[in-house]
Scaffold this motif. Structure first.
Motif, short mmCIF file in Angstrom:
data_model
loop_
_atom_site.label_atom_id
_atom_site.label_comp_id
_atom_site.label_asym_id
_atom_site.label_seq_id
_atom_site.Cartn_x
_atom_site.Cartn_y
_atom_site.Cartn_z
N SER A 286 -1.31 1.59 0.42
CA SER A 286 -2.43 2.07 -0.43
C SER A 286 -1.82 3.59 -0.57
CB SER A 286 -3.45 2.25 -0.08
OG SER A 286 -3.74 2.85 1.37
N TYR A 288 0.44 6.68 -2.17
CA TYR A 288 1.62 6.52 -2.99
C TYR A 288 3.02 7.38 -2.49
CZ TYR A 288 3.86 8.06 -7.48
OH TYR A 288 4.53 8.99 -8.26
N ASN A 478 1.03 10.27 -11.96
CA ASN A 478 1.37 9.06 -10.66
C ASN A 478 0.37 8.78 -9.74
OD1 ASN A 478 3.42 8.44 -12.52
ND2 ASN A 478 3.98 9.11 -11.61
N LEU A 479 0.54 9.55 -9.00
CA LEU A 479 -0.73 9.80 -7.38
C LEU A 479 -2.03 8.91 -7.75
CD1 LEU A 479 -1.41 10.02 -4.83
CD2 LEU A 479 -1.91 12.46 -5.43
N GLU A 481 -2.68 7.33 -10.49
CA GLU A 481 -3.13 6.12 -10.99
C GLU A 481 -3.21 5.44 -9.93
OE1 GLU A 481 -0.68 5.35 -14.20
OE2 GLU A 481 -0.83 3.18 -13.74
N HIS A 482 -2.76 5.70 -8.60
CA HIS A 482 -2.17 4.56 -7.87
C HIS A 482 -3.43 4.43 -6.59
CE1 HIS A 482 0.13 2.38 -4.20
NE2 HIS A 482 -0.28 3.40 -3.53
N GLN A 485 -6.56 2.81 -8.78
CA GLN A 485 -5.63 1.49 -8.74
C GLN A 485 -5.91 0.65 -7.41
OE1 GLN A 485 -4.74 -0.26 -11.49
NE2 GLN A 485 -4.18 -2.01 -10.77
N THR A 486 -5.76 1.49 -6.43
CA THR A 486 -6.06 0.87 -5.27
C THR A 486 -7.34 0.71 -4.67
OG1 THR A 486 -4.28 1.88 -4.18
CG2 THR A 486 -5.68 0.96 -2.77
N GLU A 515 -1.19 -5.89 -7.26
CA GLU A 515 0.04 -4.63 -7.16
C GLU A 515 0.07 -3.68 -5.19
OE1 GLU A 515 -0.61 -2.87 -10.70
OE2 GLU A 515 -0.96 -5.03 -11.87
N VAL A 516 -1.37 -3.29 -5.44
CA VAL A 516 -1.19 -2.87 -4.33
C VAL A 516 -1.68 -3.68 -2.32
CG1 VAL A 516 -2.63 -1.31 -5.75
CG2 VAL A 516 -3.85 -3.37 -4.08
#
Ligand code: ADP
Ligand code: MG
Length: 698
Positions: A286, A288, A478-479, A481-482, A485-486, A515-516
């Motif tokens: 979880s 990034y 990116n962070l 999004e990560h 997403q998580t 994905e996570v």
């Protein structure tokens, strides 16, 4: 029980001894009572002799212990001694009871538990039978003493008056007594359960043999103790054990069961081409980024090889690592993930939740009786042979700081206080996290100056990574999004589980959560690590050695010209070796290859750039790490001190501050920096103010 049956049982034990323990009893008779006081009986032997007798022993240990000891006293000995006070100690029970599974049904039974000694009192004499001498008529009244309060006679057995009495020590009986607290071993716990413990009272020849931090197997009788005081008795009871045997265990990963099927999975995984990436993906998915730090943690999990040299000295294989960074950068999250994947780990905060803190302590608390001292193991001892994840390391207690040096390098902790002299093992890897001194990094100050840990301690870490939280558009995207997403994956999963009218399909949920999810099942990774550490002892290849040597020599050369800061010290070399060995272990390989060497050189270089770069010159500077002060800064301090010294000879009252700052500006130091340095010199006591606005060096 009828008298005839009693004798029958004593006879059975005598027969058992003749069949199974003839030699052992002969030996005991030779050594009794100075060298040996107990006959150790293997429960399995008793079971083979007579299964019913063995079962009865387990269910009524108190009674059967008496029969067994009576039989020992009646036994025909080859030499002329009396085994009057000898003990029979049963060991090797058929099963071990989990401490958290102890129930009312176990009361009075002989059980066996396994764990780590969390606390141990010092050994003290305990009175078992007190002889009260009447001060009026001199008659002795003997009162047996059990655990609990000291029992005094109601009246003298001679003159029947109420004393006064005096305890006659010569006529009383004493025994050595000790109390230990056994806590479930870290590796027996599934992801982060709080360990439970049981107290064990032990007496006579088995006292003083174990100390805090030892892994033990204890056989003993489960006893109950009513809660509450004399007046407010409670219907609830506490449990404790009267220990019969205490055996120190070999502390390898004894509890980790690796089946043949596990082994096949482990070997298959070790052969995958992107093994190292998969390993990185198995840590805190979880969170990034942090690929390098995560790889370093993987290496730490596997650790290097502990080396024993022919001269009996020892080089540690455990790796220590420190993450220092701005708040809210995920450090705590990464640390707390360790417990999911390390075969043996302890997660704690530097502030410490127990009186033992991180290392160990001798305390006088209510664990022991009265003024008795107790030795308590802290996190680094409990994590022996595993990983100690310590958050907020910078907040640790002063006592811990001094004990920490020894703990990290020699991997043991010595305690010497109030009659307690002990050396506890702490063969663990430390994964620490800390915040910078002022909460957040100041870009313009050397990193070494902003770590609130003393340099000698800092230099014990093989790797130090700093984490700064600076806005960067692409990274931030990116962070974000990560994290989103998580969270989305979490939402979907929870929604699906909690709401029975969910319109998401299993497939949809799985796609997102995949994905996570960690790339390797935590359970498998734990076994993998335990397997590798147990079976794999890699050695360096010629090429790997050359590669590391070259890297080291090159780095040193950068610092060869007279004024350049020394970029690296020999400590780093040992760190490189450890890391490279760990890297080979990840593949279950017995050879450290040139690829391993390159992989770890890359990590070490980036860690050094993180911490060891002098921000004023951009050069690598090991002095920051090793002593906490960069070279340019040392020069600056030398210059300011020199200036104050020079000027102090010119002015009677000492060097005027404004003149010092003026001169400092002339040699290229701006005003605020000069003021800052003066302030620091004052704090260190190297400079003082004899009168307002004047300075002198000490
Ligand atoms: P720290 O201990 O460094 O102060 P925490 O571990 O408490 O920070 O993290 C704070 C929160 O920010 C956590 O909920 C964490 O999930 C989130 N967070 C911080 N950095 C990241 C990252 N790189 N990836 C995902 N989440 C992060
Ligand atoms: Mg934190």
């Amino acid at each position: 029980m009828a008298y005839a049956e009693d004798t029958e049982l004593v006879d059975s034990f005598e027969e058992f001894y003749r069949d199974y323990y003839r030699n052992e009893i002969g030996e005991l008779a030779q050594k009794y009572p100075t060298e040996q006081k107990s006959l150790y009986v293997d429960w399995e032997d008793l079971y083979r002799f007579d299964p019913d007798l063995a079962d009865d022993f387990q269910n009524h240990p108190q009674q059967f212990q008496d029969y067994a000891e009576e039989a020992l006293r009646l036994y025909d000995l080859p030499v002329d001694v009396k085994l009057g006070q000898a003990h029979v100690r049963v060991r090797n029970l058929p099963e071990t009871t989990d401490i958290r599974e102890i129930r009312a049904d176990h009361r009075g039974q002989l059980i066996s538990v396994q764990g780590i000694v969390r606390k141990a009192t010092d050994v003290r004499p305990k009175i078992t039978q007190a002889a009260f001498e009447c001060q009026r008529c001199g008659t002795l009244t003997r009162i047996p003493q059990q655990t609990g309060d000291f029992q005094e006679p109601h009246e003298c057995q001679g003159c029947e008056r109420q004393g006064p009495f005096r305890v006659n020590f010569d006529q009383s009986e004493f025994v050595d007594a000790q109390k230990i607290r056994v806590q479930e071993s870290p590796e027996g716990l599934r992801g982060g359960e709080t360990p439970q413990a049981i107290d064990v009272n032990i007496e006579d020849d088995i006292t003083g043999a174990v100390t805090a931090g030892d892994h033990v197997r204890v056989a003993g009788i489960l006893q109950l103790d009513q809660q509450g005081g004399d007046r407010d008795k409670s219907p609830m009871f506490d449990v404790y054990m009267d220990g019969i045997t205490v055996e120190i265990e070999d502390e390898q990963f004894e509890e980790m069961d690796i089946t043949d099927q596990d082994k096949r999975k482990i070997v298959a995984l070790s052969e995958e081409s992107d093994l190292y990436d998969e390993m990185v993906g198995a840590i805190a998915p979880s969170i990034y980024g942090y690929e390098r730090q995560k790889l370093a943690i993987i290496l730490q999990l596997f650790s290097g090889v502990t080396k024993h040299l022919p001269d009996e000295s020892r080089i540690r294989g455990d790796l220590h690592m420190l993450l220092i960074g701005d708040p809210g950068t995920g450090k705590s999250q990464i640390l707390s993930y360790i417990k999911n994947i390390a075969p043996r780990s302890v997660y704690t905060s530097g502030k410490g939740s127990s009186s033992a803190g991180l290392t160990a302590a001798a305390v006088q608390d209510d664990f022991g009786e009265g003024q008795q001292w107790t030795l308590e193991a802290g996190a680094l001892v409990l994590a022996d042979q595993g990983i100690a994840a310590v958050d907020e390391l910078d907040k640790m207690a002063a006592d811990d700081r001094s004990a920490m040096h020894q703990a990290l390098e020699q991997q043991e902790i010595s305690i010497s206080k109030a009659g307690i002299n002990a050396t506890l093992k702490s063969r663990c890897s430390l994964l620490g996290a800390a915040n910078p001194k002022y909460g957040r990094f100041d870009q313009y100050e050397p990193i070494g100056e902003q770590i609130d840990l003393e340099p000698a301690l800092i230099s014990r870490f093989d790797l130090i990574f700093t984490v700064t939280d600076q806005p960067d558009e692409e990274e931030d995207r990116n962070l974000a999004e990560h994290i989103l997403q998580t969270n989305f994956a979490g939402e979907l999963h929870t929604h699906r589980v909690e709401s029975n009218t969910s319109n998401y399909s299993d497939d949809e949920v799985e796609n997102v959560t995949d994905e996570v999810a960690p790339t390797i099942e935590p359970e498998l990774l734990r076994k993998y690590v335990a397997y590798a550490k147990r079976n794999c002892y890699p050695t360096m290849t010629e090429e790997a050695r050359a590669e590391i040597q070259e890297f080291y020599v090159d780095l040193r050369a950068e610092g060869a010209d007279e004024d350049a800061p020394v970029p690296v010290t020999a400590r780093k070399l040992e760190a490189l070796v450890r890391l490279a060995e760990a890297s080979a272990r990840v593949r279950l390989s017995d050879k450290v290859t040139v690829e391993d060497a390159r992989r770890v050189i890359d990590i070490v270089r980036s860690s050094m750039e993180d911490i060891g770069v002098d921000p004023e010159t951009g050069e690598l500077d090991a002095d920051i790490v090793e002593s906490g002060t960069s070279k340019s800064q040392r020069d600056r301090i030398k210059n300011i001190k020199g200036l104050i010294d020079d000027l102090a000879t010119e002015y009677d009252e000492g060097a005027p501050i404004d003149v010092v700052i003026e001169r400092a500006e002339e040699i290229g130091m701006d005003e605020s920096k000069a003021e800052h340095e003066i302030e620091k010199l004052k704090q260190k006591g190297e400079v003082y103010a004899p009168s307002t606005d004047h300075l002198r060096t000490t």
